[in-house]
Design a protein around this motif. Structure first.
Motif, mmCIF file in Angstrom:
data_model
loop_
_atom_site.group_PDB
_atom_site.id
_atom_site.type_symbol
_atom_site.label_atom_id
_atom_site.label_comp_id
_atom_site.label_asym_id
_atom_site.label_seq_id
_atom_site.Cartn_x
_atom_site.Cartn_y
_atom_site.Cartn_z
ATOM 1 N N CYS A 115 42.237 41.312 41.862
ATOM 2 C CA CYS A 115 41.187 42.269 41.545
ATOM 3 C C CYS A 115 41.701 43.653 41.924
ATOM 4 O O CYS A 115 42.113 43.878 43.061
ATOM 5 C CB CYS A 115 39.905 41.958 42.318
ATOM 6 S SG CYS A 115 38.625 43.228 42.103
ATOM 7 N N ILE B 177 40.740 47.351 42.678
ATOM 8 C CA ILE B 177 39.607 48.191 43.037
ATOM 9 C C ILE B 177 40.032 49.622 42.740
ATOM 10 O O ILE B 177 40.905 50.170 43.424
ATOM 11 C CB ILE B 177 39.235 48.034 44.520
ATOM 12 C CG1 ILE B 177 38.904 46.565 44.842
ATOM 13 C CG2 ILE B 177 38.071 48.947 44.887
ATOM 14 C CD1 ILE B 177 38.706 46.292 46.320
ATOM 15 N N PHE C 30 36.226 48.081 38.911
ATOM 16 C CA PHE C 30 36.916 46.845 39.263
ATOM 17 C C PHE C 30 37.552 46.281 38.001
ATOM 18 O O PHE C 30 36.954 46.322 36.927
ATOM 19 C CB PHE C 30 35.938 45.810 39.839
ATOM 20 C CG PHE C 30 35.302 46.245 41.125
ATOM 21 C CD1 PHE C 30 35.920 45.992 42.339
ATOM 22 C CD2 PHE C 30 34.088 46.910 41.132
ATOM 23 C CE1 PHE C 30 35.325 46.398 43.525
ATOM 24 C CE2 PHE C 30 33.492 47.324 42.302
ATOM 25 C CZ PHE C 30 34.109 47.067 43.504
ATOM 26 N N GLU C 31 38.753 45.753 38.126
ATOM 27 C CA GLU C 31 39.426 45.103 37.001
ATOM 28 C C GLU C 31 39.973 43.767 37.481
ATOM 29 O O GLU C 31 40.739 43.710 38.444
ATOM 30 C CB GLU C 31 40.577 45.982 36.486
ATOM 31 C CG GLU C 31 41.321 45.367 35.319
ATOM 32 C CD GLU C 31 42.478 46.228 34.861
ATOM 33 O OE1 GLU C 31 43.444 45.653 34.333
ATOM 34 O OE2 GLU C 31 42.434 47.456 35.029
ATOM 35 N N ARG C 32 39.554 42.702 36.821
ATOM 36 C CA ARG C 32 40.045 41.370 37.168
ATOM 37 C C ARG C 32 41.263 41.068 36.311
ATOM 38 O O ARG C 32 41.232 41.229 35.096
ATOM 39 C CB ARG C 32 38.960 40.334 36.940
ATOM 40 C CG ARG C 32 37.807 40.475 37.913
ATOM 41 C CD ARG C 32 36.609 39.623 37.490
ATOM 42 N NE ARG C 32 35.474 39.836 38.358
ATOM 43 C CZ ARG C 32 34.555 40.770 38.152
ATOM 44 N NH1 ARG C 32 34.632 41.567 37.110
ATOM 45 N NH2 ARG C 32 33.552 40.914 38.995
ATOM 46 N N THR C 33 42.324 40.620 36.972
ATOM 47 C CA THR C 33 43.562 40.307 36.276
ATOM 48 C C THR C 33 44.279 39.224 37.080
ATOM 49 O O THR C 33 43.675 38.591 37.938
ATOM 50 C CB THR C 33 44.417 41.590 36.091
ATOM 51 O OG1 THR C 33 45.564 41.284 35.326
ATOM 52 C CG2 THR C 33 44.823 42.201 37.412
ATOM 53 N N PRO D 155 44.957 35.013 41.118
ATOM 54 C CA PRO D 155 43.961 36.026 40.739
ATOM 55 C C PRO D 155 44.192 37.341 41.481
ATOM 56 O O PRO D 155 44.678 37.368 42.608
ATOM 57 C CB PRO D 155 42.632 35.396 41.139
ATOM 58 C CG PRO D 155 42.955 34.281 42.053
ATOM 59 C CD PRO D 155 44.364 33.875 41.799
ATOM 60 N N ALA E 243 30.025 43.639 43.095
ATOM 61 C CA ALA E 243 30.751 44.717 42.405
ATOM 62 C C ALA E 243 29.814 45.612 41.596
ATOM 63 O O ALA E 243 29.925 46.842 41.656
ATOM 64 C CB ALA E 243 31.833 44.131 41.502
ATOM 65 N N ASN F 289 40.307 38.592 46.098
ATOM 66 C CA ASN F 289 38.915 38.262 45.798
ATOM 67 C C ASN F 289 38.153 39.454 45.245
ATOM 68 O O ASN F 289 38.206 40.551 45.797
ATOM 69 C CB ASN F 289 38.208 37.755 47.053
ATOM 70 C CG ASN F 289 38.813 36.454 47.543
ATOM 71 O OD1 ASN F 289 39.057 35.554 46.761
ATOM 72 N ND2 ASN F 289 39.073 36.367 48.832
ATOM 73 N N THR F 290 37.415 39.212 44.177
ATOM 74 C CA THR F 290 36.544 40.233 43.597
ATOM 75 C C THR F 290 35.215 40.211 44.334
ATOM 76 O O THR F 290 34.623 39.148 44.525
ATOM 77 C CB THR F 290 36.304 39.934 42.100
ATOM 78 O OG1 THR F 290 37.568 39.911 41.435
ATOM 79 C CG2 THR F 290 35.416 40.985 41.467
#
Length: 143
Positions: free
Chosen positions: A87, A89, A75-78, A85, A48, A43-44
């Motif tokens: 995230c 950190i 933060f990078e969402r991938t 999903p 953020a 979870n992101t």
């Protein structure tokens, strides 16, 4: 300031966390992606942007107490290889010891309330005691 807190499962002390991050630093090239030191989570954080704007940190719980922190760099969402999903950190490669504050186990990460944020550890004159000894001294109320 907005901070996160996370359990550091399997570590006996800050030295274990540092060793893990040193190995990750050595094996990750600067062109790998956004971060050389990171923690992956599903979870992101919804806050953020506030975390980054306030210079927030990730506080690590080791052996039942908050022991150190690392400044969050991004933060990078991938996605994971299985499509789930992910995230990342991003973390500064600097571990700042904190005063040990007890914390019960929990899953995932949590926002750390400002009144639960431990201060950075006081500087020791000379060399700090080994972590196990420091933990015993804290339990006795001597440090």
């Amino acid at each position: 300031m907005v901070d996160l807190v996370k359990l550091c499962v399997g570590a006996e002390g800050i030295a274990d966390l540092k060793a893990y991050h040193a190995a990750r630093w050595a094996e990750t090239s600067p062109d790998r992606g956004a971060f050389r030191i990171f923690h992956g989570t599903r979870n992101t954080p919804k806050l953020a942007d506030e975390i980054l704007a306030s210079g927030g940190s990730l506080y690590w719980v080791i052996q039942g107490a908050i022991a150190c922190r690392q400044r969050i760099t991004g933060f990078e969402r991938t996605t994971r290889d299985d499509g789930q999903p992910l995230c990342l950190i991003g973390l500064e490669n600097r571990h700042v010891p904190t005063e040990a504050w007890p914390m019960r186990p929990f899953q995932g990460w949590r926002y750390l309330k400002p009144d639960r944020r431990p201060p950075d550890a006081a500087d020791w004159v000379g060399e700090a005691p080994p972590e196990e000894m420091a933990r015993e001294l804290r339990a006795l109320g001597l440090i």
